[in-house]
Design a protein around this motif. Structure first.
Motif, short mmCIF file in Angstrom:
data_model
loop_
_atom_site.label_atom_id
_atom_site.label_comp_id
_atom_site.label_asym_id
_atom_site.label_seq_id
_atom_site.Cartn_x
_atom_site.Cartn_y
_atom_site.Cartn_z
N THR A 290 0.85 -1.19 0.00
CA THR A 290 0.00 0.00 0.00
C THR A 290 0.88 1.24 0.00
O THR A 290 2.00 1.22 0.53
N VAL A 291 0.37 2.31 -0.58
CA VAL A 291 1.10 3.57 -0.60
C VAL A 291 1.32 4.07 0.81
O VAL A 291 2.40 4.59 1.15
N ARG A 292 0.32 3.87 1.67
CA ARG A 292 0.45 4.32 3.05
C ARG A 292 1.59 3.60 3.76
O ARG A 292 2.33 4.20 4.54
N ALA A 293 1.75 2.28 3.49
CA ALA A 293 2.82 1.51 4.13
C ALA A 293 4.19 2.03 3.70
O ALA A 293 5.10 2.17 4.52
N ILE A 294 4.36 2.32 2.41
CA ILE A 294 5.64 2.82 1.92
C ILE A 294 5.95 4.17 2.56
O ILE A 294 7.10 4.43 2.98
N ARG A 295 4.96 5.02 2.66
CA ARG A 295 5.18 6.33 3.29
C ARG A 295 5.45 6.19 4.79
O ARG A 295 6.28 6.92 5.34
N SER A 296 4.76 5.25 5.43
CA SER A 296 4.96 5.06 6.88
C SER A 296 6.38 4.59 7.20
O SER A 296 7.03 5.11 8.11
N LEU A 297 6.85 3.60 6.46
CA LEU A 297 8.19 3.08 6.74
C LEU A 297 9.29 4.08 6.36
O LEU A 297 10.44 3.92 6.76
N THR A 298 8.93 5.11 5.59
CA THR A 298 9.91 6.13 5.22
C THR A 298 9.90 7.30 6.19
O THR A 298 10.97 7.76 6.64
N TYR A 299 8.70 7.78 6.55
CA TYR A 299 8.59 9.00 7.34
C TYR A 299 8.37 8.77 8.83
O TYR A 299 8.49 9.71 9.62
N ASN A 300 8.02 7.55 9.24
CA ASN A 300 7.77 7.27 10.67
C ASN A 300 8.96 6.63 11.36
O ASN A 300 8.79 5.93 12.35
N ARG A 301 10.13 6.82 10.85
CA ARG A 301 11.31 6.18 11.43
C ARG A 301 11.69 6.83 12.75
O ARG A 301 11.61 8.05 12.90
N THR A 302 12.09 5.98 13.67
CA THR A 302 12.58 6.48 14.95
C THR A 302 14.03 6.93 14.81
O THR A 302 14.73 6.57 13.86
N VAL A 303 14.47 7.71 15.79
CA VAL A 303 15.82 8.28 15.76
C VAL A 303 16.56 7.86 17.02
O VAL A 303 16.02 7.94 18.13
N SER A 304 17.77 7.38 16.84
CA SER A 304 18.63 7.00 17.97
C SER A 304 19.85 7.91 18.00
O SER A 304 19.94 8.90 17.25
N THR A 305 20.79 7.60 18.85
CA THR A 305 21.99 8.43 18.97
C THR A 305 22.86 8.38 17.72
O THR A 305 23.64 9.29 17.46
N THR A 306 22.69 7.32 16.93
CA THR A 306 23.48 7.19 15.70
C THR A 306 22.76 7.74 14.48
O THR A 306 23.30 7.71 13.38
N GLY A 307 21.53 8.24 14.67
CA GLY A 307 20.77 8.79 13.55
C GLY A 307 19.47 8.03 13.34
O GLY A 307 19.06 7.21 14.17
N PRO A 308 18.78 8.30 12.23
CA PRO A 308 17.51 7.60 11.96
C PRO A 308 17.72 6.10 11.81
O PRO A 308 18.67 5.64 11.17
N ASN A 309 16.83 5.34 12.43
CA ASN A 309 16.91 3.88 12.35
C ASN A 309 16.38 3.40 11.00
O ASN A 309 15.50 4.03 10.40
N THR A 310 16.88 2.26 10.56
CA THR A 310 16.39 1.66 9.34
C THR A 310 15.04 0.99 9.59
O THR A 310 14.60 0.82 10.74
N TRP A 311 14.39 0.61 8.50
CA TRP A 311 13.10 -0.08 8.62
C TRP A 311 13.26 -1.38 9.40
O TRP A 311 12.42 -1.72 10.24
N HIS A 312 14.33 -2.10 9.15
CA HIS A 312 14.58 -3.35 9.87
C HIS A 312 14.73 -3.10 11.37
O HIS A 312 14.19 -3.85 12.20
N GLU A 313 15.42 -2.04 11.75
CA GLU A 313 15.59 -1.73 13.17
C GLU A 313 14.26 -1.35 13.81
O GLU A 313 14.03 -1.66 14.99
#
Length: 483
Positions: A290-313
């Motif tokens: 779904t288009v929503r899923a692609i946008r969610s995994l791109t824009y809803n990423r969490t951020v850690s001390t090393t930077g934005p986390n990957t989708w797998h993380e």
């Protein structure tokens, strides 16, 4: 009135396409630049030259040089693309150069042989220098500006981008496959964005965005992206496999427990719980998303001390959180004790990963969990493990002692019964002995005494044998050795 409005709308649309359009409109802009440069040169020449300008003079001094310059710019564009965006092949560069001379050579021969010798009057070529210099200066300044705002190390890429976006010359091409990573290549589409062509392989998808928000989601096929549209993320739509080496959490009774080797599989959210049904994965649509899923995994990423986390993380974080939450709500024995019969910890964790709350968290990350295998539990505190072993051992030892005591009691009881039966048999044998012997009167007293002494000796011998066996058994128990 209606015709006027329609004409006005059509004129505005044509003007908008001319200023910001791609493909045909971009090439039209390039020709328009050449026309404006030639017109400016002719106007300057008409202002300063007294004699009348002929068409052959204009072609020889302004038109022909502009054509050669335009062909030379095309040659430079092809060489720069080969040098900076593709694998530099000297044979290709030589081929482009040969084509340039094959085209320009005959034109120059015709020009200098059949046209220039018959021209009369003053040359106006010098009036082309100023407009051409202004055009080239503006073009190079624009390329420098593009290099600065996009932080591009190569000035040649900025020149190529301006040529393709404004004049439609040599659009970049890029192929998206499983190993493609957005934003790290040396192509203009990676470093700056469109316009350009994108070829996407099966099982892949990309998300593009403009200056003010997302632009589109593209899957397998060939597409053209326009100016100000850039690739944000590229995604593999195959089922993904993940491994969490360890998840540690504190139980309800304050003991640290670690779950090791948690394995799971997931994919892009497709709005379907079942992945092999006609509504989900099928032969015609093997990679649903779904288009929503692609946008969610791109824009809803969490951020850690090393930077934005990957989708797998992100997916690993949701699964680890669900496991930690389960451990925090249960005691140690409920999770790891073998005698716990009220439930199965692994099954309950798997059920928790399938709850609506967990699925919503995965949906926010654009993921759908397909399968999860809970590894094995470990207690980090060695003292707790030793205490549990001692407790388990004490129970088995207690059961063994009870069984041994019961056996000893039965053995003693059987021995007492045996003793009583032996004494009874001895007494009966004495009685039968008197019955069997016919004694004379004068020898009767002496014979009875002898029989009693013999039987008494047999009883004492039997008693001494039994007592010796019991003493030997007790010594064996003390020494731990068999007799």
């Amino acid at each position: 009135m209606m015709i006027f409005r329609t004409g006005k709308t059509l004129l505005l649309r044509i003007l908008q396409n001319f200023l910001s359009g791609d493909l045909f409109w971009a090439r039209l802009r390039g020709l328009f630049l050449l026309f404006v440069t030639a017109a400016a040169s002719i106007l300057i020449a008409a202002w300063f030259v007294v004699e009348k300008l002929t068409l052959w003079r204009i072609w020889n001094d302004i038109g022909f040089p502009l054509v050669v310059i335009a062909l030379f710019i095309l040659l430079i564009a092809y060489i720069l693309v080969e040098r900076y965006e593709e694998k530099a092949k000297p044979l290709k560069i030589l081929w482009y150069t040969a084509v340039f001379f094959i085209v320009v050579g005959p034109l120059s021969w015709v020009e200098f042989t059949y046209i220039q010798p018959f021209l009369n009057g003053e040359s106006i070529f010098r009036y082309l220098i100023l407009p051409l210099a202004a055009l080239i200066s503006a073009f190079l300044s624009g390329a420098r500006y593009i290099q600065d705002i996009h932080n591009i190390g190569s000035y040649a890429l900025a020149v190529l981008y301006l040529l393709s976006s404004f004049c439609g010359i040599r659009y970049p091409k890029i192929k998206v496959s499983d190993k493609y990573v957005a934003g790290v290549g040396k192509n203009r589409l990676d470093r700056i964005g469109g316009p350009g062509y994108i070829s996407i392989g099966p099982g892949n998808a990309i998300l593009t965005e403009r200056l003010h928000g997302p632009a589109g989601v593209y899957s397998a096929g060939k597409f053209f992206i326009s100016r100000f549209e850039s690739i944000v993320s590229a995604l593999n739509l195959d089922d993904q496999h993940g491994l969490i080496p360890a998840v540690s959490a504190v139980t309800k009774d304050g003991i640290m427990v670690t779950v090791k080797d948690v394995r799971f599989r997931y994919r892009v959210w497709s709005d379907h719980r079942e992945t092999n049904t006609a509504a989900g994965r099928s032969l015609t649509n093997p990679y649903p998303f779904t288009v929503r899923a692609i946008r969610s995994l791109t824009y809803n990423r969490t951020v850690s001390t090393t930077g934005p986390n990957t989708w797998h993380e992100m997916v690993k974080g949701v699964i680890s959180g669900a496991i930690s939450e389960y451990i925090a709500k249960h005691q140690l024995d409920q999770i790891t004790a073998p005698r716990y019969t009220d439930g199965n910890a692994r099954k309950e964790i798997s059920d928790q990963l399938g709850t609506l709350a967990t699925r919503e968290k995965l949906k926010d990350a654009g993921a759908q969990l397909l399968w999860c295998d809970i590894g094995h539990f470990e207690v980090d505190n060695k003292a707790v493990s030793d205490q549990r072993i001692d407790t388990w051992k004490a129970g088995w030892i207690g059961n063994a002692d009870v069984t041994r005591a019961y056996g000893e009691a039965q053995r003693n009881a059987y021995q007492e019964i045996g003793h009583a039966e032996a004494q009874a048999e001895i007494l009966m044998s004495i009685v039968h002995a008197f019955d069997d012997i016919d004694l004379a009167k004068d020898e009767k007293d002496r014979s009875i005494r002898n029989i009693v002494l013999v039987r008494t000796a047999q009883v004492l011998e039997a008693l001494s044998t039994t007592t010796g066996e019991q003493t030997s058994d007790k010594d064996t128990k003390k020494d731990g050795k068999k007799p």
